[in-house]
Design a protein around this motif. Structure first.
Motif, PDB file in Angstrom:
ATOM      1  N   ILE A 312       0.832  -1.178   0.043  1.00 19.63           N
ATOM      2  CA  ILE A 312      -0.023  -0.187   0.115  1.00 19.63           C
ATOM      3  C   ILE A 312       0.907   1.232   0.258  1.00 19.63           C
ATOM      4  CG2 ILE A 312      -1.504   0.617   1.399  1.00 19.63           C
ATOM      5  CD1 ILE A 312      -2.508  -1.672   2.343  1.00 19.63           C
ATOM      6  N   TRP A 313       0.539   2.145  -0.874  1.00 20.25           N
ATOM      7  CA  TRP A 313       1.375   3.118  -1.053  1.00 20.25           C
ATOM      8  C   TRP A 313       0.958   4.460  -1.223  1.00 20.25           C
ATOM      9  CZ3 TRP A 313       6.727   3.113  -2.304  1.00 20.25           C
ATOM     10  CH2 TRP A 313       7.048   4.491  -2.664  1.00 20.25           C
ATOM     11  N   ALA A 314       1.268   5.480   0.538  1.00 24.97           N
ATOM     12  CA  ALA A 314       1.034   6.208   0.847  1.00 24.97           C
ATOM     13  C   ALA A 314       1.478   7.111   1.151  1.00 24.97           C
ATOM     14  CB  ALA A 314      -0.189   5.923   2.045  1.00 24.97           C
ATOM     15  N   THR A 315       2.544   7.740   0.146  1.00 16.08           N
ATOM     16  CA  THR A 315       3.569   8.808   0.425  1.00 16.08           C
ATOM     17  C   THR A 315       3.164  10.078   0.498  1.00 16.08           C
ATOM     18  OG1 THR A 315       4.276   8.661  -1.923  1.00 16.08           O
ATOM     19  CG2 THR A 315       5.577   6.992   0.664  1.00 16.08           C
ATOM     20  N   GLY A 316       1.865  10.357   0.187  1.00 15.76           N
ATOM     21  CA  GLY A 316       1.418  11.892  -0.142  1.00 15.76           C
ATOM     22  C   GLY A 316       0.614  11.769  -1.662  1.00 15.76           C
ATOM     23  N   ASN A 317       0.202  13.773  -2.062  1.00 15.38           N
ATOM     24  CA  ASN A 317       0.055  13.196  -2.982  1.00 15.38           C
ATOM     25  C   ASN A 317       0.630  14.573  -4.008  1.00 15.38           C
ATOM     26  OD1 ASN A 317      -2.433  12.101  -2.657  1.00 15.38           O
ATOM     27  ND2 ASN A 317      -2.750  13.496  -1.236  1.00 15.38           N
ATOM     28  N   LYS A 318       0.240  14.868  -5.157  1.00 15.84           N
ATOM     29  CA  LYS A 318       0.679  15.596  -5.948  1.00 15.84           C
ATOM     30  C   LYS A 318      -0.213  16.624  -7.245  1.00 15.84           C
ATOM     31  CE  LYS A 318       1.858  13.492  -9.856  1.00 15.84           C
ATOM     32  NZ  LYS A 318       2.359  12.052 -10.787  1.00 15.84           N
ATOM     33  N   PRO A 319       0.061  17.424  -7.756  1.00 17.18           N
ATOM     34  CA  PRO A 319      -1.419  18.247  -8.248  1.00 17.18           C
ATOM     35  C   PRO A 319      -1.887  17.175  -9.755  1.00 17.18           C
ATOM     36  CG  PRO A 319       0.064  20.077  -7.902  1.00 17.18           C
ATOM     37  CD  PRO A 319       0.490  18.268  -7.733  1.00 17.18           C
ATOM     38  N   ARG A 320      -3.086  17.662 -10.039  1.00 17.27           N
ATOM     39  CA  ARG A 320      -3.003  16.802 -11.474  1.00 17.27           C
ATOM     40  C   ARG A 320      -2.658  18.031 -12.342  1.00 17.27           C
ATOM     41  NH1 ARG A 320      -6.853  13.358  -9.896  1.00 17.27           N
ATOM     42  NH2 ARG A 320      -8.660  13.762  -7.852  1.00 17.27           N
ATOM     43  N   SER A 321      -3.100  16.634 -13.821  1.00 16.23           N
ATOM     44  CA  SER A 321      -2.682  17.102 -14.494  1.00 16.23           C
ATOM     45  C   SER A 321      -3.381  18.719 -15.371  1.00 16.23           C
ATOM     46  CB  SER A 321      -2.558  16.519 -16.144  1.00 16.23           C
ATOM     47  OG  SER A 321      -3.775  15.932 -15.980  1.00 16.23           O
ATOM     48  N   ILE A 322      -5.012  18.697 -15.149  1.00 13.10           N
ATOM     49  CA  ILE A 322      -5.770  19.988 -15.358  1.00 13.10           C
ATOM     50  C   ILE A 322      -5.090  20.714 -13.881  1.00 13.10           C
ATOM     51  CG2 ILE A 322      -7.531  19.854 -13.530  1.00 13.10           C
ATOM     52  CD1 ILE A 322      -9.216  21.057 -15.320  1.00 13.10           C
ATOM     53  N   VAL A 323      -4.576  21.060 -13.720  1.00 10.35           N
ATOM     54  CA  VAL A 323      -3.995  22.724 -12.614  1.00 10.35           C
ATOM     55  C   VAL A 323      -2.350  22.720 -13.306  1.00 10.35           C
ATOM     56  CG1 VAL A 323      -2.529  22.503 -10.255  1.00 10.35           C
ATOM     57  CG2 VAL A 323      -5.289  21.599 -10.312  1.00 10.35           C
ATOM     58  N   THR A 324      -1.497  21.754 -13.251  1.00  9.38           N
ATOM     59  CA  THR A 324      -0.248  22.013 -13.770  1.00  9.38           C
ATOM     60  C   THR A 324      -0.171  22.473 -14.894  1.00  9.38           C
ATOM     61  OG1 THR A 324      -0.095  19.364 -14.520  1.00  9.38           O
ATOM     62  CG2 THR A 324       1.220  20.125 -12.252  1.00  9.38           C
ATOM     63  N   ASP A 325      -0.980  22.004 -16.322  1.00  8.53           N
ATOM     64  CA  ASP A 325      -1.451  22.465 -17.410  1.00  8.53           C
ATOM     65  C   ASP A 325      -1.947  24.134 -17.129  1.00  8.53           C
ATOM     66  OD1 ASP A 325      -0.783  20.433 -18.839  1.00  8.53           O
ATOM     67  OD2 ASP A 325      -2.944  20.045 -18.561  1.00  8.53           O
ATOM     68  N   LEU A 326      -2.593  24.443 -15.915  1.00 11.05           N
ATOM     69  CA  LEU A 326      -2.594  25.629 -15.830  1.00 11.05           C
ATOM     70  C   LEU A 326      -1.771  26.415 -15.540  1.00 11.05           C
ATOM     71  CD1 LEU A 326      -4.897  28.194 -15.956  1.00 11.05           C
ATOM     72  CD2 LEU A 326      -5.175  27.107 -13.991  1.00 11.05           C
ATOM     73  N   ILE A 327      -0.988  26.221 -14.445  1.00  7.31           N
ATOM     74  CA  ILE A 327      -0.070  26.931 -14.170  1.00  7.31           C
ATOM     75  C   ILE A 327       1.135  27.049 -15.500  1.00  7.31           C
ATOM     76  CG2 ILE A 327       2.003  26.147 -12.532  1.00  7.31           C
ATOM     77  CD1 ILE A 327       0.091  25.201 -10.546  1.00  7.31           C
ATOM     78  N   LYS A 328       1.284  26.488 -15.661  1.00  6.76           N
ATOM     79  CA  LYS A 328       1.948  26.273 -17.825  1.00  6.76           C
ATOM     80  C   LYS A 328       1.579  28.275 -17.702  1.00  6.76           C
ATOM     81  CE  LYS A 328       3.640  21.950 -17.783  1.00  6.76           C
ATOM     82  NZ  LYS A 328       3.048  20.582 -18.052  1.00  6.76           N
ATOM     83  N   GLU A 329       0.525  27.902 -17.705  1.00  8.24           N
ATOM     84  CA  GLU A 329       0.227  29.278 -18.993  1.00  8.24           C
ATOM     85  C   GLU A 329       0.390  30.423 -18.304  1.00  8.24           C
ATOM     86  OE1 GLU A 329      -4.109  28.282 -20.824  1.00  8.24           O
ATOM     87  OE2 GLU A 329      -3.332  26.638 -21.166  1.00  8.24           O
ATOM     88  N   ILE A 330       0.400  30.128 -16.712  1.00  8.41           N
ATOM     89  CA  ILE A 330       0.424  31.664 -16.489  1.00  8.41           C
ATOM     90  C   ILE A 330       1.619  32.083 -15.676  1.00  8.41           C
ATOM     91  CG2 ILE A 330      -1.903  32.985 -16.499  1.00  8.41           C
ATOM     92  CD1 ILE A 330      -2.629  31.109 -14.098  1.00  8.41           C
ATOM     93  N   PRO A 331       2.404  31.595 -16.099  1.00  5.42           N
ATOM     94  CA  PRO A 331       3.970  31.036 -15.389  1.00  5.42           C
ATOM     95  C   PRO A 331       4.671  31.884 -14.219  1.00  5.42           C
ATOM     96  CG  PRO A 331       4.819  31.240 -17.741  1.00  5.42           C
ATOM     97  CD  PRO A 331       2.555  31.360 -17.849  1.00  5.42           C
ATOM     98  N   GLU A 332       4.397  33.329 -14.842  1.00  3.73           N
ATOM     99  CA  GLU A 332       5.186  34.728 -14.095  1.00  3.73           C
ATOM    100  C   GLU A 332       4.708  34.435 -12.230  1.00  3.73           C
ATOM    101  OE1 GLU A 332       4.449  37.947 -16.553  1.00  3.73           O
ATOM    102  OE2 GLU A 332       6.380  36.924 -18.085  1.00  3.73           O
ATOM    103  N   GLN A 333       2.963  34.373 -12.457  1.00  2.00           N
ATOM    104  CA  GLN A 333       2.072  34.932 -11.562  1.00  2.00           C
ATOM    105  C   GLN A 333       2.093  33.282 -10.382  1.00  2.00           C
ATOM    106  OE1 GLN A 333       0.975  35.618 -14.336  1.00  2.00           O
ATOM    107  NE2 GLN A 333       0.395  37.299 -14.160  1.00  2.00           N
ATOM    108  N   GLN A 334       1.858  32.353 -11.328  1.00  2.00           N
ATOM    109  CA  GLN A 334       2.407  30.784 -10.994  1.00  2.00           C
ATOM    110  C   GLN A 334       3.697  30.649  -9.665  1.00  2.00           C
ATOM    111  OE1 GLN A 334      -0.764  28.939  -9.594  1.00  2.00           O
ATOM    112  NE2 GLN A 334      -1.523  31.209  -9.383  1.00  2.00           N
ATOM    113  N   GLY A 335       3.908  29.398 -10.569  1.00  3.83           N
ATOM    114  CA  GLY A 335       5.126  28.385 -10.491  1.00  3.83           C
ATOM    115  C   GLY A 335       5.505  27.420  -9.399  1.00  3.83           C
ATOM    116  N   SER A 336       4.350  27.655  -8.143  1.00  4.69           N
ATOM    117  CA  SER A 336       4.612  26.395  -7.237  1.00  4.69           C
ATOM    118  C   SER A 336       4.348  24.847  -7.915  1.00  4.69           C
ATOM    119  CB  SER A 336       3.623  26.975  -5.749  1.00  4.69           C
ATOM    120  OG  SER A 336       3.558  25.186  -5.108  1.00  4.69           O
ATOM    121  N   ARG A 337       5.005  24.585  -7.084  1.00  2.00           N
ATOM    122  CA  ARG A 337       4.928  22.607  -7.692  1.00  2.00           C
ATOM    123  C   ARG A 337       4.236  22.164  -6.812  1.00  2.00           C
ATOM    124  NH1 ARG A 337       9.441  19.224  -8.264  1.00  2.00           N
ATOM    125  NH2 ARG A 337      11.626  20.403  -7.632  1.00  2.00           N
TER     126      ARG A 337
END
Ligand code: FAD
Ligand code: NAD
Length: 466
Positions: A312-337
């Motif tokens: 059972i793998w329970a090492t926490g979470n990461k953002p979904r692709s819909i979120v990382t795609d949006l972050i890439k479109e506004i890199p100046e105001q965003q940028g958190s992983r």
């Protein structure tokens, strides 16, 4: 008409792509919510639908009460007890237009104020037969919004460790629970056919939980409860050979609790015969064993192979692709992983009418249900009072943390903001844990079912079937 969804196709781009402007021309703004979890459903419950046209989009047609998810693989609580269909929340919104799309949002088109959605059926809780569905399953469409509330949560993080995706199991959604149970049962059955002392029998009876955060600890505790309280009665010789390992990269488990409580938690786990591996990181997973590296000193590590039957793998979470795609479109105001950066009003930085709540938002707070719920409550208050753009900033009130350890023991640190109300661990804390979790359940149906499950557990063994 009240509550009835009536989407109109505004502009057909092709047979499979339509732009839908929800509830055209009724003078109300369209609020589109992404997600049916703690953030999305809490928002739906509290938004005043007489003031806005409300659309909820989520591929998951139910809300999941995650705090009791670790209790379901072994049948302490039934899976159906902790899910609540979205429709049950939607039908209560009788003062205006509320609609639900069982669909996945694939892209936020912030320049057009639309969300692209895919593979869905349009669910009308009132069964309005006069309005045939304007779009069919597996189509895609763009949904127009005036305000978008992104509450898509996060997904399990494998950190790119080889073999995890293929051989590990997560415990994040309700469908993960029966998979874990089935694998554990099949391994018990296969082990029972092998003679004592056979290394394959030992492997099949080994469960490894990776990640000593609350998900990992509570899951390990529940598995051990099943072995000690039920399996011992059915198959004592198998039960005494089951070994649960809990592997944590940090020097402590449950690092969000104070050290007194984490030491107590470690002691309880060890007493219940769970083998704890601290300062140990899993670096690779093979089909029947994994590789774990334990830090012995600043310069020295020990590498160990641990055979397993269930992982059972329970090492926490990461953002979904819909979120990382949006972050890439506004890199100046965003940028958190870690997710979407939001301002003090929970507005996504760099966008005017998109808000983010819950695990997909980075507001400097832990990704917990209580944060998602409070953010949703705050935002709906702002929307209901028409204070968008002029409201007071969001302020989080911390009510503390609780975790179940197994063997009817829990730890709790109950607070009201900075004020400590209760700190403790043990049997009494376990009952406090139960009462507080019951009070957190957001529907009476679900609360009743969980209470019945606990009552049933006092009289019978767990439902541990394939
Ligand atoms: P979620 O509740 O995960 O909801 C996300 C929703 O978005 C889901 O409905 C999902 O289907 C939907 N979605 C996903 N992708 C898309 C997409 N592309 N388009 C549209 N919708 C999408 N927190 C606590 O405070 N206390 C606890 O005791 C606790 N216990 C937990 C136990 C477990 C086992 C787990 C896994 C978590 C626990 N948490 C707990 C954490 C808590 O569950 C999360 O912080 C909380 O669920 C976050 O809410 P959310 O709405 O952001 O995300
Ligand atoms: P987490 O991020 O809290 O814990 C994951 C753990 O895995 C960390 O301690 C990390 O050091 C460890 N880890 C990471 N990679 C590893 C590796 N390769 N090998 C070994 N260990 C590794 O994750 P979670 O427990 O799923 O919790 C997620 C969120 O949900 C948290 O915010 C948590 O507070 C919340 N939650 C709360 C409760 C509760 O309140 N009872 C229960 C479950 C989850």
């Amino acid at each position: 008409s009240s509550g009835i969804s009536s989407f109109k196709t505004a502009a057909k781009k092709s047979t499979t792509q339509a732009t839908l402007s929800s509830y055209s021309n009724n003078g109300k703004k369209n609020v589109v919510i992404l997600g049916s979890g703690w953030g999305g459903i809490s928002f739906l419950q509290h938004i005043d639908e007489s003031k806005y046209n409300v659309t909820l989009i989520s591929p998951r047609p139910h809300f999941l009460f995650t705090p009791l998810l670790p209790s379901t693989p072994v049948g302490t609580v039934d899976e159906k007890s902790i899910i609540e269909p979205v429709v049950n929340f939607a039908v209560k919104k009788t003062k205006g237009n509320v609609s639900y799309y069982e669909a996945q949002a694939t892209k936020i088109n912030h320049l057009d104020n639309t969300v692209t959605i895919k593979s869905f059926s349009h669910v009308n809780p009132f069964g309005d037969s006069k309005n045939p569905e304007s779009i069919k399953k597996n189509d895609s469409a763009d949904i127009k919004y005036d305000y978008l509330i992104s509450a898509v949560g996060a997904e399990p993080n494998t950190f790119g460790i080889p073999g995890v995706q293929e051989h590990g199991m997560f415990l994040k959604e309700i469908e993960h629970s029966p998979k874990i149970r089935k694998q554990f049962i099949e391994n018990i059955e296969r082990a029972n056919l092998l003679p004592k002392g056979d290394p394959e029998r030992k492997r099949l009876l080994t469960l490894v939980v990776v990640g000593g955060g609350p998900t990992g600890v509570e899951t390990a505790g529940e598995l051990q409860d099943y072995v000690d309280q039920d399996l011992k009665k059915y198959l004592p010789s198998i039960a005494e050979e089951v070994q649960i390992h809990l592997i944590e990269a940090l020097p402590v488990i449950l690092n969000m609790f104070e050290s007194k409580l984490t030491s107590y938690a470690q002691k309880v786990l060890e007493q219940t015969s769970i083998k704890l591996h601290l300062k140990t990181a899993v670096s690779e997973v093979k089909e029947k064993h994994l590789i774990a590296k334990t830090k012995i000193s600043d310069t020295e590590t020990k590498t160990e192979e641990i055979p397993y039957g269930t992982l059972i793998w329970a090492t926490g979470n990461k953002p979904r692709s819909i979120v990382t795609d949006l972050i890439k479109e506004i890199p100046e105001q965003q940028g958190s992983r870690r997710g979407l950066l939001v301002d003090e009003h929970l507005k996504v930085k760099g966008l005017n009418n998109v808000y983010a709540i819950g695990d997909n938002a980075v507001a400097g707070l832990a990704p917990t249900a209580q944060v998602a719920h409070q953010e949703a409550e705050y935002l709906t208050k702002v929307f209901n009072k028409n204070q968008v753009g002029s409201a007071k900033p969001f302020k989080y009130l911390h009510y503390g943390a609780l975790a179940y350890l197994g063997a009817e023991k829990a730890i709790a640190n109950i607070t009201y903001g900075k004020r400590q109300l209760y700190t403790g661990g043990g049997l009494i804390t376990f009952y406090i844990w139960r009462v507080l979790y019951l009070s957190m359940i957001i529907s009476w149906r679900s609360r009743f079912k969980v209470m019945s499950d606990w009552f049933k557990l006092a009289l019978f063994k767990r439902d541990f079937f394939k």
